[in-house]
Design a protein around this motif. Structure first.
Motif, PDB file in Angstrom:
ATOM      1  N   ASP A 121       0.827  -1.212   0.000  1.00 29.07           N
ATOM      2  CA  ASP A 121       0.000   0.000   0.000  1.00 29.07           C
ATOM      3  C   ASP A 121       0.861   1.262   0.000  1.00 29.07           C
ATOM      4  O   ASP A 121       0.405   2.326  -0.434  1.00 29.07           O
ATOM      5  CB  ASP A 121      -0.920   0.014   1.225  1.00 29.07           C
ATOM      6  N   GLY A 158       3.016   0.834  -3.793  1.00 30.61           N
ATOM      7  CA  GLY A 158       2.291   0.352  -4.963  1.00 30.61           C
ATOM      8  C   GLY A 158       1.656   1.412  -5.833  1.00 30.61           C
ATOM      9  O   GLY A 158       1.239   1.114  -6.951  1.00 30.61           O
ATOM     10  N   ASP A 188      -1.160   2.608  -6.049  1.00 31.81           N
ATOM     11  CA  ASP A 188      -2.478   2.197  -6.544  1.00 31.81           C
ATOM     12  C   ASP A 188      -2.395   1.534  -7.916  1.00 31.81           C
ATOM     13  O   ASP A 188      -3.407   1.392  -8.610  1.00 31.81           O
ATOM     14  CB  ASP A 188      -3.442   3.398  -6.606  1.00 31.81           C
ATOM     15  N   VAL A 219      -1.668  -3.937  -6.438  1.00 33.54           N
ATOM     16  CA  VAL A 219      -2.588  -4.151  -5.323  1.00 33.54           C
ATOM     17  C   VAL A 219      -2.651  -5.643  -5.003  1.00 33.54           C
ATOM     18  O   VAL A 219      -2.169  -6.484  -5.761  1.00 33.54           O
ATOM     19  CB  VAL A 219      -4.007  -3.619  -5.650  1.00 33.54           C
ATOM     20  N   LYS A 265      -3.671  -2.660 -11.441  1.00 30.08           N
ATOM     21  CA  LYS A 265      -4.751  -1.699 -11.684  1.00 30.08           C
ATOM     22  C   LYS A 265      -4.408  -0.842 -12.893  1.00 30.08           C
ATOM     23  O   LYS A 265      -3.254  -0.526 -13.156  1.00 30.08           O
ATOM     24  CB  LYS A 265      -4.963  -0.809 -10.453  1.00 30.08           C
TER      25      LYS A 265
END
Length: 628
Positions: A15, A18, A20, A23, A33
């Motif tokens: 977290d 990464g 976002d 994940v 993502k």
């Protein structure tokens, strides 16, 4: 050495680092993502690998995600545009990508494609890189910035490219280069766009601090700069000097270093303008960093700022300096490479086997064994959280004494084997307590007992900076992240070199000498991923043990959560890497065939075995250099 009770995947700090993009999915697999379609579901990275395996593309591989590259180019350009609009800056932004950071065709082609809406250009530090740049149809206002030491051929090509519309800037690096440029330009009769590199005195902090300041390799000091202005004026070329270049540094960790360096660059810019130099562009070089660890701090593998903050600080600092000196706002140029490409590539490999430094059971001492074996066994009776350090000390003392006795011939091989097995069982018990009790032996002590996971990759080929300069990259298992890891390991590659290992890892609570991992499953591959390897790693790799380039796959993430395979590049065959080191593969085949035929003539080999042996040799020479 503790493996915390937290949600298993939180151990790895995904977290934090990464962005976002990387994940953990509900099934415990790493997911990718799509930043271009934030509402799209994550796609499982192991599922991508299974799909590619079905298509015949195997690990180890470099997986490039085109969507991540496009996102980073958009983000940097849009952040500069927002900062320019917010502070009412009166100049533009023109980014360029330094080809040296990743020279692979699939990467450069896509950077040019994604950069066209932003007039995004290229930086060439050598003749081959200039050749690459000139083979691309750049946007009309995009720049090609030529840095590095340049000979007449380099300067001629850069100058002549102006005739077909390229905005090619020749950056003057030294007084000698100024003389060469003047001579070539006068011979060709073509007006160039010139720049000059100014050596700043401000020195950044971090791993690459030597790339900045007085002792940096390239650029001119103040005296050389004045001399260059005078030479160009005397040659009637001062009007061609449009760009001032300064390299702020590489992977700058502290945003205040950025401010100070930009401020100093502006001081030179305004003074050159006062000298009558018609500058229009201020090139602030590289330096925009990547937060590999997710710490958000001014440390070697992190940065204490965001891209948006970096852009705002650059624009504001230049605006204040130019307004104070009553100089027109220049077009801003940066040469961000690492921040553009690092996130877009990841190295994926499988774990082949493990060397475990513990044992689930242990034999009791036998009649006739040395009493130290009984003493070692006795430790099993008093292991507890409160006495772990004592048990550690006793076990290592007895084990070392027994080894000394074995070396001197006082105990035999089977006694030593029982002693080693008892010791490893004690270590398993100690590891168990350190995983679940607050009191433990030290991290340094337990790191000596980390398992070795033998992995299908070459550190020297695919992660050269990890080996050479202790660069940190996020490394995590790609599956089972909904299960608490039950082991700790260092990662060893398949080269026969003791340096071919990784023993520093990014975890949620800091840097660790070992990586929490799972016991290897019997029924499926155990994949590991190394992230943010798009900058330099693909270019710097060597041929240690003649392991060549891995397979390379480029994918694009779709809005529906799927992916498209854009490009596949098969990894080097053994035949190809042999040619890199001056062996002719056909000569190798011929030499081997001759020895096979001689063996048949002498009766050492049967004729019927010739086809099998030659087939095995040809299969190998045409095969992948990695474990298959």
């Amino acid at each position: 050495m503790n493996i915390p009770h937290a949600v298993p995947h939180e151990i790895y700090g995904i977290d934090k680092w990464g962005k976002d993009l990387i994940v953990v999915m509900e099934n415990g697999e790493i997911g990718l993502k799509n930043p271009l379609n934030p509402d799209a579901p994550a796609i499982s990275l192991p599922e991508i690998l299974r799909d590619l395996e079905d298509r015949g593309v195997h690990v180890p591989m470099i997986l490039r995600v085109s969507s991540y590259l496009e996102h980073e180019i958009r983000h940097i350009n849009e952040c500069f545009a927002e900062a320019i609009e917010r502070v009412a800056y009166k100049g533009d932004y023109r980014g360029v990508f330094p080809i040296k950071v990743n020279q692979q065709a699939q990467v450069v082609d896509r950077i040019v494609e994604f950069g066209k809406p932003y007039n995004y250009g290229l930086e060439a530090g050598s003749k081959p890189e200039l050749v690459i740049a000139l083979a691309h149809r750049l946007a009309k206002e995009a720049l090609i910035v030529c840095n590095g030491i340049k000979d007449e051929e380099f300067i001629s090509l850069a100058t002549l490219s102006r005739k077909i519309g390229f905005n090619t800037v020749i950056v003057l690096e030294s007084p000698k280069e100024v003389d060469t440029v003047i001579e070539v330009v006068q011979k060709l009769g073509v007006e160039p766009i010139l720049g000059v590199r100014v050596k700043l005195t401000n020195q950044i902090t971090g791993k690459w601090e030597e790339s900045s300041g007085d002792r940096s390799t390239f650029g001119m000091n103040t005296d050389q700069l004045v001399s260059t202005v005078d030479k160009l004026r005397d040659a009637g070329l001062l009007h061609c000097l449009k760009l001032q270049h300064s390299h702020l540094g590489s992977q700058v960790p502290d945003v205040n270093d950025v401010r100070r360096a930009v401020s100093e660059a502006c001081r030179y810019y305004t003074e050159l303008c006062a000298e009558g130099v018609p500058l229009t562009h201020l090139d602030l070089g590289g330096g925009l960093g990547v937060d590999y660890t997710g710490e958000k701090s001014a440390t070697e593998s992190s940065i204490n700022y965001t891209i948006r903050e970096y852009c705002t600080n650059v624009v504001e600092t230049v605006q204040y300096a130019m307004d104070a000196a009553e100089v027109d706002h220049p077009t801003l140029v940066t040469e961000s490479g690492r921040a553009v490409v690092a996130t877009s590539s990841m190295l994926i490999f499988n774990v082949l086997e493990a060397t475990l430094y513990d044992a689930p059971t242990a034999p009791a001492a036998q009649e006739g064994d040395h009493h130290l074996i009984s003493d070692l066994w006795a430790i099993t009776g008093y292991i507890s959280a409160e006495r772990l350090q004592e048990c550690w000390n006793d076990a290592n003392f007895y084990r070392n004494e027994l080894r000394a006795l074995f070396h001197r011939g006082y105990i035999d091989l089977r006694q030593m084997a029982r002693a080693e097995r008892i010791y490893l069982h004690l270590m398993a018990r100690i590891k168990h307590h350190t995983a679940f009790d607050a009191i433990s032996v030290t991290e340094d002590q337990m790191s000596r007992l980390a398992d070795i996971y033998h992995c299908n990759f070459s550190l020297f080929q695919s992660l050269p900076d990890v080996w050479a300069i202790d660069q940190l990259h996020p490394m995590v298992p790609l599956q089972m992240l909904n299960q608490t890891p039950d082991r700790r390991a260092v990662l060893s590659d398949i080269t026969c070199d003791s340096d071919g290992k990784v023993d520093r890892f990014i975890l949620n609570d800091g840097i660790s000498r070992s990586l929490p991992v799972h016991s290897l499953p019997d029924d499926q591959p155990y994949y590991m991923g190394v992230f943010y390897v798009g900058a330099y790693q693909e270019t710097l790799g060597d041929l240690h043990n003649l392991f060549g380039d891995t397979n390379v796959v480029t994918i694009d993430l779709r809005a529906d959560g799927g992916f498209d395979l854009l490009h596949e590049q098969e990894g080097d065959t053994i035949s190809e890497v042999l040619s890199y080191v001056e062996f002719d593969p056909q000569d190798c085949v011929a030499a081997f065939r001759k020895m096979v035929d001689e063996a048949i003539s002498t009766g050492a080999l049967k004729s019927k075995d010739r086809k099998l042996l030659m087939g095995a040799y040809r299969d190998s020479i045409n095969g992948y250099t990695y474990y298959e």
